[in-house]
Each structure stands twice: as C-alpha cells, then as structure tokens.
Design a protein around this motif. Structure first.
Motif, PDB file in Angstrom:
ATOM      1  N   TRP A   7     -10.028   0.859   0.747  1.00  0.00           N
ATOM      2  CA  TRP A   7     -11.334   1.225   1.303  1.00  0.00           C
ATOM      3  C   TRP A   7     -12.177   0.009   1.673  1.00  0.00           C
ATOM      4  O   TRP A   7     -13.336   0.131   2.031  1.00  0.00           O
ATOM      5  N   VAL A   8     -11.596  -1.176   1.613  1.00  0.00           N
ATOM      6  CA  VAL A   8     -12.345  -2.397   1.917  1.00  0.00           C
ATOM      7  C   VAL A   8     -12.322  -2.670   3.422  1.00  0.00           C
ATOM      8  O   VAL A   8     -11.250  -2.756   4.018  1.00  0.00           O
ATOM      9  N   PRO A   9     -13.485  -2.807   4.067  1.00  0.00           N
ATOM     10  CA  PRO A   9     -13.494  -3.151   5.485  1.00  0.00           C
ATOM     11  C   PRO A   9     -12.812  -4.490   5.737  1.00  0.00           C
ATOM     12  O   PRO A   9     -12.806  -5.382   4.883  1.00  0.00           O
ATOM     13  N   GLU A  10     -12.229  -4.638   6.917  1.00  0.00           N
ATOM     14  CA  GLU A  10     -11.553  -5.885   7.285  1.00  0.00           C
ATOM     15  C   GLU A  10     -12.525  -7.055   7.225  1.00  0.00           C
ATOM     16  O   GLU A  10     -13.688  -6.948   7.617  1.00  0.00           O
ATOM     17  N   GLY A  11     -12.019  -8.184   6.732  1.00  0.00           N
ATOM     18  CA  GLY A  11     -12.798  -9.406   6.743  1.00  0.00           C
ATOM     19  C   GLY A  11     -13.704  -9.603   5.545  1.00  0.00           C
ATOM     20  O   GLY A  11     -14.398 -10.623   5.454  1.00  0.00           O
ATOM     21  N   ILE A  12     -13.727  -8.659   4.595  1.00  0.00           N
ATOM     22  CA  ILE A  12     -14.588  -8.787   3.429  1.00  0.00           C
ATOM     23  C   ILE A  12     -13.990  -9.786   2.450  1.00  0.00           C
ATOM     24  O   ILE A  12     -12.808  -9.709   2.104  1.00  0.00           O
ATOM     25  N   ASP A  13     -14.803 -10.736   1.983  1.00  0.00           N
ATOM     26  CA  ASP A  13     -14.386 -11.666   0.946  1.00  0.00           C
ATOM     27  C   ASP A  13     -14.681 -11.019  -0.394  1.00  0.00           C
ATOM     28  O   ASP A  13     -15.807 -11.062  -0.889  1.00  0.00           O
ATOM     29  N   THR A  14     -13.672 -10.377  -0.975  1.00  0.00           N
ATOM     30  CA  THR A  14     -13.879  -9.655  -2.226  1.00  0.00           C
ATOM     31  C   THR A  14     -14.068 -10.580  -3.418  1.00  0.00           C
ATOM     32  O   THR A  14     -14.426 -10.125  -4.503  1.00  0.00           O
ATOM     33  N   GLY A  15     -13.844 -11.854  -3.230  1.00  0.00           N
ATOM     34  CA  GLY A  15     -14.039 -12.812  -4.315  1.00  0.00           C
ATOM     35  C   GLY A  15     -15.459 -13.332  -4.409  1.00  0.00           C
ATOM     36  O   GLY A  15     -15.776 -14.086  -5.330  1.00  0.00           O
ATOM     37  N   ARG A  16     -16.307 -12.910  -3.459  1.00  0.00           N
ATOM     38  CA  ARG A  16     -17.700 -13.367  -3.464  1.00  0.00           C
ATOM     39  C   ARG A  16     -18.599 -12.195  -3.852  1.00  0.00           C
ATOM     40  O   ARG A  16     -18.707 -11.222  -3.107  1.00  0.00           O
ATOM     41  N   PRO A  17     -19.237 -12.254  -5.007  1.00  0.00           N
ATOM     42  CA  PRO A  17     -20.019 -11.103  -5.477  1.00  0.00           C
ATOM     43  C   PRO A  17     -21.262 -10.864  -4.641  1.00  0.00           C
ATOM     44  O   PRO A  17     -21.826 -11.778  -4.048  1.00  0.00           O
ATOM     45  N   SER A  18     -21.684  -9.598  -4.586  1.00  0.00           N
ATOM     46  CA  SER A  18     -22.906  -9.241  -3.869  1.00  0.00           C
ATOM     47  C   SER A  18     -23.797  -8.396  -4.758  1.00  0.00           C
ATOM     48  O   SER A  18     -23.327  -7.698  -5.665  1.00  0.00           O
ATOM     49  N   ALA A  19     -25.097  -8.435  -4.474  1.00  0.00           N
ATOM     50  CA  ALA A  19     -26.058  -7.670  -5.255  1.00  0.00           C
ATOM     51  C   ALA A  19     -25.839  -6.174  -5.107  1.00  0.00           C
ATOM     52  O   ALA A  19     -25.985  -5.411  -6.068  1.00  0.00           O
ATOM     53  N   ALA A  20     -25.473  -5.722  -3.904  1.00  0.00           N
ATOM     54  CA  ALA A  20     -25.265  -4.294  -3.682  1.00  0.00           C
ATOM     55  C   ALA A  20     -24.132  -3.765  -4.545  1.00  0.00           C
ATOM     56  O   ALA A  20     -24.228  -2.690  -5.148  1.00  0.00           O
ATOM     57  N   ARG A  21     -23.046  -4.529  -4.640  1.00  0.00           N
ATOM     58  CA  ARG A  21     -21.902  -4.077  -5.435  1.00  0.00           C
ATOM     59  C   ARG A  21     -22.166  -4.248  -6.926  1.00  0.00           C
ATOM     60  O   ARG A  21     -21.674  -3.466  -7.746  1.00  0.00           O
TER      61      ARG A  21
END
Length: 267
Positions: A7-21
């Motif tokens: 379910w991850v959109p293309e190009g997302i850096d999943t190793g970089r945390p975000s406030a929304a997540r």
C-alpha cells in the motif's frame, strides 16, 4: 533496509519518519513504518501520555466539527488532515448532514494516497496534495475542486498541525490568508502543542522531533491567541483539549493534555 509493503505509494522513503505516520501509530493505526514506530517510542519516552494526548486531540476535532455543523457550517477545509483513521471529518459531518462537503489538505504521500482510496466514491469529499503553509495554492486547489463555495461560511480546521509551522514561516500570516478567503460567519478550529502544559515533557518532545522531517514548535497560550486575529473566540476560549466543550463528565487531567484547543468565529 527500508520497509516496503503493497500500500506504499511509489517513491516513498519508508526509512524517513513523518509526523503524520507517527500520529497514526499513536492512535493505533496501521499506516506507519518501522522508522515511524521507532521515533514514536522515543516520543513516548519523552511524553508517556502521548497516546492519550493524540486521542484527546482527535476527540476535540470531532466536537469542533459537530459544533460547526450545529452552527450552520456545511463545508469544511481540513488543513494538514493526516492519515485517514476512525472518525474522519467527512464521516462526522456527513452523518449529521449527508450534503456536507469536505476538502482535505495534506502533502504527506501516504496520507494523500489513503485519503484518495477512502474518498473514491464520495463526490462530496476530496483530498488535495498541497502544503498548508502555501495558502494561495491551497485555496486555488480548493476552489478548483468545486466543493467549497467561498461566498458561504467555511469551517477551517487545523487540528494538531500548526506546531509543525516554524516561526519564520509566519504562522499568523498563514492563518490570516485563510481568514481573508472566507466570509463572515466562518469558523476556525486550532489545536496545537504548548509550552504551558508540562514544559519538561514538551522540551523532550521537541528534541525527539528534531530527528524527523517535521520539527515541532510548541506555542504559548498568547501565541495561539494571536492566530485568532479577526475571529471571536467561542466559549470556553483557549483551553486544554479535554476542557473544550466536553460531551460527558471529563476524567482526563487537563494539565497533562499537552495541547491547547480553541474555535473562533470570523467577525
């Protein structure tokens, strides 16, 4: 290794945390990655009450939307809407009035992707991928959506997002741009972290968030009040989240809420 799921959109850096997540994780959601959860655990070390704070902030958003509905608002602009979770604005508003319109705004790719899926069959709600600190672009996209009539009162929502706007971005001017775009009778809802409640824990949170892509800038009560220039604060004014028009007997300690909340009506 960066986490990768279908379910991850293309190009997302999943190793970089975000406030929304991170917020999604604190609320018990499943749209977050290992890096977000690791940051959230540090967040919880600095503020052990963080899950309750997130819950109280979400509950304030619900009450603010229902208050606006009761006040005649039927269209909402939700700035920094985040990752969809239980009790989205369109669900709350459309349960009260199926004709209510909602435009969500966020720049976080996961939040936008999941909002698009949820709203795919709802012609009265949409998501636009834009930075809320660029009000001209947001307002243009909102107009283009056809869901907001800026000649009629609008409910502008900023729940738990303005503490990510740095002072140099001039948050007062950002709010003023949205205020000037909506007519008299519109409402503004704000909730954001403050220095005033549990300052030691807040300082720890600020340090933790420096390691994310979303540093945090808590504000004092007077700084939050300044955001409401041109609005008349409705009762009870600027208060910790559990004290803003609670629906039931309130058992949450307001001194541990971490976040101030308020709603104002444009004069």
């Amino acid at each position: 290794m960066a986490e990768r799921v279908n379910w991850v959109p293309e190009g997302i850096d999943t190793g970089r945390p975000s406030a929304a997540r991170l917020y999604d994780y604190l609320l018990g959601g499943g749209h977050n990655f290992a890096a977000d959860r690791a940051l959230a655990e540090k967040f919880l070390q600095a503020q052990p009450n963080a899950r309750a704070i997130a819950r109280l902030n979400r509950a304030f958003l619900r009450r603010a939307v229902l208050f606006m509905i009761d006040s005649g608002i039927r269209q909402f602009l939700d700035l920094g809407s985040g990752i969809p979770t239980v009790g989205n604005v369109h669900e709350i508003a459309q349960k009260a009035d199926p004709e209510a319109h909602v435009v969500y705004v966020d720049f976080e790719e996961v939040a936008v992707a999941h909002s698009q899926l949820i709203l795919e069959h709802d012609p009265r709600a949409t998501i636009i991928q834009e930075d809320m600190t660029r009000p001209e672009a947001v307002l243009q996209a909102a107009r283009h959506s056809g869901l907001i009539d800026f000649s009629q009162p609008v409910g502008v929502l900023t729940a738990g997002v303005f503490h990510f706007v740095p002072p140099q971005a001039d948050p007062n001017a950002i709010v003023a741009a949205y205020r000037d775009a909506v007519p008299s009778g519109s409402y503004l809802a704000v909730s954001q972290f403050t220095h005033d409640l549990q300052p030691e824990e807040m300082a720890g949170i600020v340090e933790v968030m420096k390691k994310s892509q979303n540093p945090m800038y808590p504000r004092t009560r007077s700084e939050i009040e300044a955001l409401f220039a041109g609005f008349e604060l409705v009762e009870p004014g600027i208060v910790p989240t559990p004290l803003w028009r609670p629906e039931l007997t309130n058992t949450d300690d307001p001194d541990k809420a971490g976040i101030y909340a308020a709603v104002g009506k444009k004069l």
